[in-house]
Scaffold this active site. Sequence first.
Site, PDB file in Angstrom:
ATOM      1  N   GLU A 395       0.926  -1.127  -0.068  1.00 47.96           N
ATOM      2  CA  GLU A 395       0.092   0.018  -0.046  1.00 47.96           C
ATOM      3  C   GLU A 395       0.929   1.239  -0.019  1.00 47.96           C
ATOM      4  OE1 GLU A 395      -4.257   0.030   1.658  1.00 47.96           O
ATOM      5  OE2 GLU A 395      -3.095   0.861   3.333  1.00 47.96           O
ATOM      6  N   HIS A 424       7.105 -27.442   1.319  1.00 51.58           N
ATOM      7  CA  HIS A 424       6.357 -28.546   1.130  1.00 51.58           C
ATOM      8  C   HIS A 424       5.106 -27.858   0.300  1.00 51.58           C
ATOM      9  CE1 HIS A 424       8.615 -31.349   3.284  1.00 51.58           C
ATOM     10  NE2 HIS A 424       8.785 -30.346   4.456  1.00 51.58           N
ATOM     11  N   LYS A 529     -13.333   1.216  -3.801  1.00 53.60           N
ATOM     12  CA  LYS A 529     -14.396   1.756  -2.934  1.00 53.60           C
ATOM     13  C   LYS A 529     -15.603   2.189  -3.588  1.00 53.60           C
ATOM     14  CE  LYS A 529     -11.809   2.405   1.375  1.00 53.60           C
ATOM     15  NZ  LYS A 529     -11.044   3.486   2.281  1.00 53.60           N
TER      16      LYS A 529
HETATM   17  O1  LIG Z   1      -8.697   2.473   9.743  1.00 52.08           O
HETATM   18  P1  LIG Z   1      -9.690   2.929   8.446  1.00 52.08           P
HETATM   19  O2  LIG Z   1      -9.967   4.173   8.210  1.00 52.08           O
HETATM   20  O3  LIG Z   1     -11.049   2.026   8.712  1.00 52.08           O
HETATM   21  O4  LIG Z   1      -8.956   2.139   7.337  1.00 52.08           O
HETATM   22  C1  LIG Z   1      -8.900   0.847   7.180  1.00 52.08           C
HETATM   23  C2  LIG Z   1      -7.819   0.614   5.850  1.00 52.08           C
HETATM   24  O5  LIG Z   1      -8.392   0.949   4.853  1.00 52.08           O
HETATM   25  C3  LIG Z   1      -7.370   1.629   3.870  1.00 52.08           C
HETATM   26  O6  LIG Z   1      -7.519   3.108   3.953  1.00 52.08           O
HETATM   27  C4  LIG Z   1      -7.401   1.259   2.551  1.00 52.08           C
HETATM   28  O7  LIG Z   1      -7.634   0.061   2.513  1.00 52.08           O
HETATM   29  C5  LIG Z   1      -5.968   1.333   4.763  1.00 52.08           C
HETATM   30  O8  LIG Z   1      -5.174   2.171   4.188  1.00 52.08           O
HETATM   31  C6  LIG Z   1      -6.365   1.300   6.025  1.00 52.08           C
HETATM   32  O9  LIG Z   1      -5.604   0.784   7.140  1.00 52.08           O
END
Ligand SMILES: O=P(O)(O)OC[C@H]1O[C@](O)(CO)[C@@H](O)[C@@H]1O
Length: 616
Positions: A395, A424, A529
């Site tokens: 990330e 394995h 998202k």
């Molecule tokens: O802590 P939050 O805001 O729920 O985000 C959870 C995760 O989602 C992200 O924003 C994106 O996957 C990550 O960077 C983060 O750790």
Amino acid sequence: MASLSGLCSSSPSLKPTHDRLAKLTPSFRKDSPAFSTRSNSKLSVAREVSADLSKTNSVGVLKEAKQGGLEKDPKALWRRYVDWLYQHKELGLYLDVSRVGFSDEFVEEMEPRFQAAFKAMEELEKGAIANPDEGRMVGHYWLRNSKLAPNSFLQVQIEKTLDAVCKFADDVISGKIKPPSSPEGRFTQILSVGIGGSALGPQFVAEALAPDNPPLKIRFIDNTDPAGIDHQIAQLGPELASTLVIVISKSGGTPETRNGLLEVQKAFREAGLNFSKQGVAITQENSLLDNTARIEGWVARFPMYDWVGGRTSEMSAVGLLPAALQGIDIREMLVGASMMDNATRSTVLRDNPAALLALCWYWACDGVGSKDMVVLPYKDSLLLFSRYLQQLVMESLGKEFDLDGNRVNQGLSVYGNKGSTDQHAYIQQLREGVHNFFVTFIEVLRDRPPGHDWELEPGVTCGDYLFGMLQGTRSALYANDRESIAVTVQEVTPRSVGALIALYERAVGLYASLVNINAYHQPGVEAGKKAAGEVLALQKRVLAVLNDASCEQPIEPLTLEEVAERCHAPEDIEMIYKIIEHMAANDRALIAEGDCGSPYSLKVFLGECNVDELYD
Ligand SMILES: O=P(O)(O)OC[C@H]1O[C@](O)(CO)[C@@H](O)[C@@H]1O
């Protein structure tokens, strides 16, 4: 037989010249009008140097240097091992980079880039806006040494939160804070609800460090998979009454976490329990989650700071609270991290283990992520380290654009499980198959607590086998030109785990500077998202259309084309088909006649007409 320097260099013409490097530089395009970077005066000098240097990309030089192949002479290899061995005496941590074939010329060439990276890191630690597009400071290093925080307000905030975490954990463990209606009279379980950086650190640390009989046992809901959630709740059974639910979300609005919370609250209602007396929130002040917890009067709220990213939040309340509740010595974790932070502030490349890692990554992956990092801890309790690193590294480094807006599609893929289990599974391919990786071995010297070992055959213990497997795999891979790094710790302790986390956090930050990207944002996650949100909006439209059709007399079953047309979304017909397929499989009052394998044959209608406008 190649000498050590023969291993490291190739031809004298290898020394880079500006002309040669200019030819080697990939042509980047500034083709994203939407992309913008805010300039930031504080960070500017180091970043500009770093950006200029990263344009003189060494890929060509690397290719040339690599043609020499890896050193195979045992004596020369031993000298290389000793020459490059890094040791952190106090932590008892070693880093061996001898099985990565970088040359002295390469190290020399990278030196100015490292100096720029060290400078950028120094400015970041002083509070520069190191995450330019989000306009944020990056302060996870302050969490383990609050005195480094750029002002006294932050310093006090960090110290107060740590004290509050310790006190709360003590009070819960001692039973001073207790659930209202549990027969045990104290909390016995933790249910952690969070995802990504709000889950991976706590999961890794729990697996690595929780004692066999912790004061509170931990479980995780880290997804919006209903069956997974049901499983966790079912496993708790009547102990739901003595479960402390910790909801972790920096933003406080992540859908998976919100869904997990709603599902858990429903389970509490059904069990006749008052959730607010058992809920704890860890989130940014005034987030949706924070406001919910405040209004509903949850047991406690702990802050997440704007300047700590999810994937670097293990040493904030996110990681510390669950760890402390499991009886893990969190101050020792912080000490380990702080000691490693000190070591990785060194501006002497050889003395800085994080810089050595970044150097190896750059060498192995040509500075463009051309190879994957396979993480192999030879210790069951470190099983989740690779999963934790996967987010931290991918990330952070997986970025489309560099800091100047050039399209670079950077990254470094991480996977792994544990040795010798993987021997394995996929080591066969690593040894003989496609050569698209380098390995990081994590070695733990202490096999068992003192006094518990025994020889299962003369002179050999079970742990000796594990040791043998690690060394054997390392040698066998190297013999076939597969490079590897080895990190050695004495034991898996809060201190060594803290140090490992800090080591990789810093290595990622330095590597990001070398390749001139912002390691602290994650714009790519937003696209997925947003798309998920669009699918759910389309689902509501499909339901509304089907509802209207089902209210007609006689009921009018619709083909997929008709549904798509009435949704004004003919181009989304495939997604509409997937929505209908999913709803039909889940008893959602939707009847699909025909064969899902022949989408054109399908006719769909709702089992009941709903006159209320449910689907607005
Ligand atoms: O802590 P939050 O805001 O729920 O985000 C959870 C995760 O989602 C992200 O924003 C994106 O996957 C990550 O960077 C983060 O750790």
